[in-house]
Design an enzyme around this catalytic site. Structure first.
Site, PDB file in Angstrom:
ATOM      1  N   SER A 125       0.836  -1.205   0.000  1.00  0.00           N
ATOM      2  CA  SER A 125       0.000   0.000   0.000  1.00  0.00           C
ATOM      3  C   SER A 125       0.870   1.254   0.000  1.00  0.00           C
ATOM      4  O   SER A 125       1.991   1.247   0.508  1.00  0.00           O
ATOM      5  CB  SER A 125      -0.891  -0.009   1.249  1.00  0.00           C
ATOM      6  OG  SER A 125      -1.509   1.247   1.447  1.00  0.00           O
ATOM      7  N   TYR A 149      -1.193   0.347   9.997  1.00  0.00           N
ATOM      8  CA  TYR A 149      -1.423  -0.378   8.743  1.00  0.00           C
ATOM      9  C   TYR A 149      -0.223  -0.223   7.813  1.00  0.00           C
ATOM     10  O   TYR A 149       0.287  -1.205   7.259  1.00  0.00           O
ATOM     11  CB  TYR A 149      -2.685   0.170   8.083  1.00  0.00           C
ATOM     12  CG  TYR A 149      -3.027  -0.441   6.743  1.00  0.00           C
ATOM     13  CD1 TYR A 149      -3.603  -1.710   6.662  1.00  0.00           C
ATOM     14  CD2 TYR A 149      -2.820   0.267   5.566  1.00  0.00           C
ATOM     15  CE1 TYR A 149      -3.935  -2.262   5.427  1.00  0.00           C
ATOM     16  CE2 TYR A 149      -3.157  -0.271   4.336  1.00  0.00           C
ATOM     17  CZ  TYR A 149      -3.712  -1.533   4.270  1.00  0.00           C
ATOM     18  OH  TYR A 149      -4.052  -2.065   3.051  1.00  0.00           O
ATOM     19  N   LYS A 153       2.413  -3.205   6.477  1.00  0.00           N
ATOM     20  CA  LYS A 153       2.702  -3.459   5.064  1.00  0.00           C
ATOM     21  C   LYS A 153       4.203  -3.315   4.782  1.00  0.00           C
ATOM     22  O   LYS A 153       4.781  -4.125   4.040  1.00  0.00           O
ATOM     23  CB  LYS A 153       1.904  -2.486   4.192  1.00  0.00           C
ATOM     24  CG  LYS A 153       0.405  -2.734   4.181  1.00  0.00           C
ATOM     25  CD  LYS A 153       0.047  -4.016   3.448  1.00  0.00           C
ATOM     26  CE  LYS A 153      -1.447  -4.159   3.243  1.00  0.00           C
ATOM     27  NZ  LYS A 153      -1.817  -5.387   2.487  1.00  0.00           N
TER      28      LYS A 153
END
Length: 324
Positions: A125, A149, A153
């Site tokens: 991402s 998050y 990643k």
């Protein structure tokens, strides 16, 4: 027969990818055995063998690795908003399974005498980046995430790169833009409103806009996201020269430009269904996300996406509502 595993195969992108594989094959091979692994699946889902699993449960990824898939699309994760709200769940779902998976694949590689080296396409991402941002992020910009998050990643990218360097797997991490316009019901992604302010009005429903019109973001359609994954699966990774994470192409636009495009494509009546309701929590998360990219490496390697947001709206109309 080419064995393909899609983790997160019950999700929106996993289902679209499986449908694509069923219709077009992969890397010139139409003889595929596709396994879709996820915690749940839609009724009448895309073609493939469905395996209901919770990948955060220890031992699950080792069982998936036991099938020795030739190509692995690792999509499974909890979304950004949920990963930020539930710290432990984010790490146990988004990071820990990757470690267990790579360890299990290493064991399979060693047991084969080094012959088994699966291709792994990991959907990373743009959340791996954190500010302060330049006007456009190029391929040399530092990955320094400012959300849980994004950190999860980024860690997975590093693990996959190291396992690839060792020769146990042949991996590539593709940093997806925010996927828009997403079909279906809203999810817990902090970025969900980028799709919601288009999807709901097109479906004749009210949409809530939690940020200012001036917010700018990097986006691509679900159709392009599937194209990225398929292209990555067939790419000669020697061309990456050891830098196995790529920024994918997309469209940079403001919320105001999204709304203007909605008006051009669908009319002012649809625009009037957008209701502004500021949400400080979402505004804070989004403020830490990148806004524009210069993805020269990906473009040179043949990745492509839409060039304007009008086209992204029309793709939603074509693919989800059957309107040409």
């Amino acid at each position: 027969m080419l064995k393909v595993l899609v983790t997160g195969g019950g999700g929106m992108l996993g289902q679209k990818l499986a449908k694509h594989l069923g219709e077009r094959g992969l890397r010139g091979d139409r003889d595929l055995r596709v396994t879709l692994a996820d915690i749940a699946f839609p009724e009448d889902g895309a073609p493939g063998t469905e395996v209901v699993v919770d990948m955060s449960v220890p031992g699950t990824m080792a069982k998936l690795a036991a099938g020795c898939p030739d190509v692995i699309f690792h999509l499974a994760s909890v979304v950004s908003g949920e990963a930020e709200e539930d710290y432990a769940k984010g790490w146990s779902t988004n990071m820990s399974p990757m470690w267990e998976f790579l360890e299990a694949l290493r064991e399979r590689h060693d047991a084969s005498g080094g012959e088994y080296v699966p291709r792994i396409v990991f959907t990373s991402s743009i959340a791996v980046f954190g500010g302060p941002f330049p006007a456009r992020i190029d391929d040399a910009f530092l990955a320094a995430p400012q959300t849980s998050y994004g950190a999860q990643k980024a860690v997975c990218e590093l693990m996959l790169g190291d396992a690839s360097r060792k020769g146990w797997v042949d991996g590539i991490s593709i940093r997806l833009p925010t996927v828009c316009v997403r079909p279906g019901m809203p999810n817990r992604a902090a970025s969900g409103f980028f799709s919601g302010i288009i999807r709901e009005p097109l479906n004749g429903e009210e949409a809530v806009l939690p940020v200012e019109d001036t917010v700018r973001h990097w986006m691509s359609s679900p159709r392009s996201a599937v194209g990225f994954m398929v292209h990555a699966a067939g790419l000669d990774t020697a061309l990456l020269e050891g830098r196995r994470s790529l920024n994918m192409p997309g469209v940079s636009c403001t919320v105001a430009e999204q709304i203007e495009a909605l008006g051009r494509v669908a009319g002012a009546d649809r625009v009037r269904l957008i209701r502004r309701e500021p949400d400080p929590a979402i505004m804070d998360i989004v403020s830490m996300w990148p806004r524009d990219f210069e993805p020269a490496r990906a473009l040179a390697l043949g990745f492509s996406a839409e060039r304007d947001f009008d086209r992204m709206i029309r793709i939603y109309l074509e693919d989800e509502l059957g309107i040409e």
